[in-house]
Design a protein around this motif. Structure first.
Motif, short mmCIF file in Angstrom:
data_model
loop_
_atom_site.label_atom_id
_atom_site.label_comp_id
_atom_site.label_asym_id
_atom_site.label_seq_id
_atom_site.Cartn_x
_atom_site.Cartn_y
_atom_site.Cartn_z
N THR A 43 21.53 -15.78 -4.21
CA THR A 43 22.65 -16.71 -4.37
C THR A 43 22.91 -17.42 -3.04
O THR A 43 23.56 -16.86 -2.15
CB THR A 43 23.92 -15.97 -4.82
OG1 THR A 43 23.63 -15.16 -5.96
CG2 THR A 43 25.02 -16.97 -5.17
N ASP A 54 25.24 -17.95 4.43
CA ASP A 54 24.28 -19.03 4.19
C ASP A 54 23.40 -18.72 2.98
O ASP A 54 22.98 -19.62 2.27
CB ASP A 54 23.40 -19.24 5.43
CG ASP A 54 24.19 -19.74 6.62
OD1 ASP A 54 25.17 -20.48 6.41
OD2 ASP A 54 23.84 -19.39 7.76
N ASP A 55 23.11 -17.46 2.78
CA ASP A 55 22.30 -17.04 1.64
C ASP A 55 22.55 -15.56 1.40
O ASP A 55 22.98 -14.83 2.31
CB ASP A 55 20.81 -17.27 1.92
CG ASP A 55 19.99 -17.41 0.65
OD1 ASP A 55 20.55 -17.21 -0.45
OD2 ASP A 55 18.78 -17.70 0.76
N PHE A 108 24.56 -20.26 -0.39
CA PHE A 108 25.95 -20.71 -0.19
C PHE A 108 26.29 -21.82 -1.19
O PHE A 108 25.53 -22.76 -1.40
CB PHE A 108 26.12 -21.23 1.23
CG PHE A 108 27.51 -21.72 1.53
CD1 PHE A 108 28.51 -20.83 1.89
CD2 PHE A 108 27.84 -23.07 1.42
CE1 PHE A 108 29.79 -21.27 2.16
CE2 PHE A 108 29.12 -23.52 1.67
CZ PHE A 108 30.10 -22.61 2.04
N GLY A 109 27.44 -21.68 -1.84
CA GLY A 109 27.92 -22.69 -2.77
C GLY A 109 27.54 -22.44 -4.21
O GLY A 109 28.15 -23.03 -5.11
N ALA A 110 26.55 -21.59 -4.45
CA ALA A 110 26.15 -21.29 -5.82
C ALA A 110 26.95 -20.11 -6.35
O ALA A 110 27.22 -19.15 -5.63
CB ALA A 110 24.65 -20.97 -5.88
N ARG A 111 27.36 -20.19 -7.60
CA ARG A 111 28.13 -19.11 -8.25
C ARG A 111 29.30 -18.64 -7.38
O ARG A 111 29.56 -17.45 -7.24
CB ARG A 111 27.20 -17.93 -8.59
CG ARG A 111 26.20 -18.27 -9.69
CD ARG A 111 25.41 -17.05 -10.11
NE ARG A 111 24.43 -16.67 -9.13
CZ ARG A 111 23.20 -17.18 -9.05
NH1 ARG A 111 22.80 -18.09 -9.92
NH2 ARG A 111 22.35 -16.79 -8.12
N GLU A 112 29.96 -19.61 -6.73
CA GLU A 112 31.16 -19.37 -5.92
C GLU A 112 30.89 -18.49 -4.70
O GLU A 112 31.81 -17.87 -4.15
CB GLU A 112 32.28 -18.75 -6.78
CG GLU A 112 32.70 -19.63 -7.95
CD GLU A 112 33.83 -19.03 -8.74
OE1 GLU A 112 34.24 -17.89 -8.44
OE2 GLU A 112 34.32 -19.70 -9.67
N GLN A 113 29.66 -18.45 -4.25
CA GLN A 113 29.32 -17.69 -3.04
C GLN A 113 29.72 -18.52 -1.83
O GLN A 113 29.11 -19.56 -1.55
CB GLN A 113 27.81 -17.37 -3.03
CG GLN A 113 27.40 -16.28 -2.03
CD GLN A 113 27.10 -16.82 -0.65
OE1 GLN A 113 28.00 -17.02 0.15
NE2 GLN A 113 25.82 -17.05 -0.39
N GLN A 114 30.72 -18.06 -1.09
CA GLN A 114 31.27 -18.82 0.04
C GLN A 114 31.25 -18.04 1.36
O GLN A 114 31.88 -18.45 2.32
CB GLN A 114 32.73 -19.21 -0.27
CG GLN A 114 32.92 -20.04 -1.53
CD GLN A 114 32.44 -21.47 -1.37
OE1 GLN A 114 32.51 -22.04 -0.29
NE2 GLN A 114 31.94 -22.05 -2.45
#
Length: 207
Positions: free
Chosen positions: A128, A139-140, A130-136
């Motif tokens: 997941t 970086d990865d 950063f930015g995907a599926r609300e991952q904030q």
């Protein structure tokens, strides 16, 4: 970001969880930490081993802790084994490659051997960025889930959580036994990973 092995070693020493960081009742396993100058590698036979850290890895450290059986809320609970790790690379590309490799290893080796008397089975992985599926928070990130079997005993839930901030990769594994709810184990690992990431950010801010 750290530029030298010395800076990298200071960072991992200060970031990686020790037994007291996990909470009440946790003690060091034997061994308590990885050998200096090494990092974990999954070989062609799907066995984990420590090898000399390659060029491009400034520092790597794993610490192994344990909450003995019966030390939880329920005296009938089994032991909880946890690992905290951090690796500092000389480049973000190298750190990114570590996460890519982690993501692929579950496909290459859905059954792995961390030790001769233990197996991790049924592994699956999910990446997941950063930015995907609300991952904030990084970086990865990569999450591995499966089951841990030791000395022919019953299968227990297993999770391996990995996250990258720039050139720094932090990771946590959690293995539970009877009486430990999967949700509690996931919360334990997620909290530890979040706190280690916060430590990385704080150390870099101080520099």
């Amino acid at each position: 970001m750290p530029r030298t092995s010395e800076d990298g070693q200071r960072l991992v020493d200060s970031v990686v969880f020790a037994p007291d960081d996990w909470g009440r009742g946790y003690v060091a396993q034997d061994p308590a930490a990885s050998a200096p100058g090494t990092w974990a590698v999954l070989d062609d036979g799907c066995r984990w081993e420590r090898r000399k850290a390659p060029r491009g890895v400034l520092a790597s450290l794993s610490r192994y802790s344990l909450r003995p059986a019966g030390d939880g809320k329920d005296r009938g609970e089994g032991a909880v084994r946890v690992t905290a790790a951090a690796t500092v690379h000389s480049s973000a590309v190298g750190a990114d490659e570590q996460l890519s490799t982690t993501l692929e290893e579950a496909l290459r080796c859905p059954e792995q051997r961390p030790r001769d008397d233990a197996r991790i089975t049924g592994l699956s992985s999910l990446g997941t960025p950063f930015g995907a599926r609300e991952q904030q928070y990084a970086d990865d990130s990569v999450l591995e889930t499966g089951h841990y079997v030791e000395r022919g005993g019953a299968a227990q839930p297993y999770q391996w959580m990995v996250a990258r901030l720039g050139t720094v990769v932090v990771a946590v594994s959690v293995t539970g036994a009877r009486g430990n709810a999967a949700q509690d184990l996931q919360e334990l690992g997620s909290t530890a990973l979040g706190r280690m990431l916060a430590r990385v950010k704080q150390r870099l801010k101080e520099k």
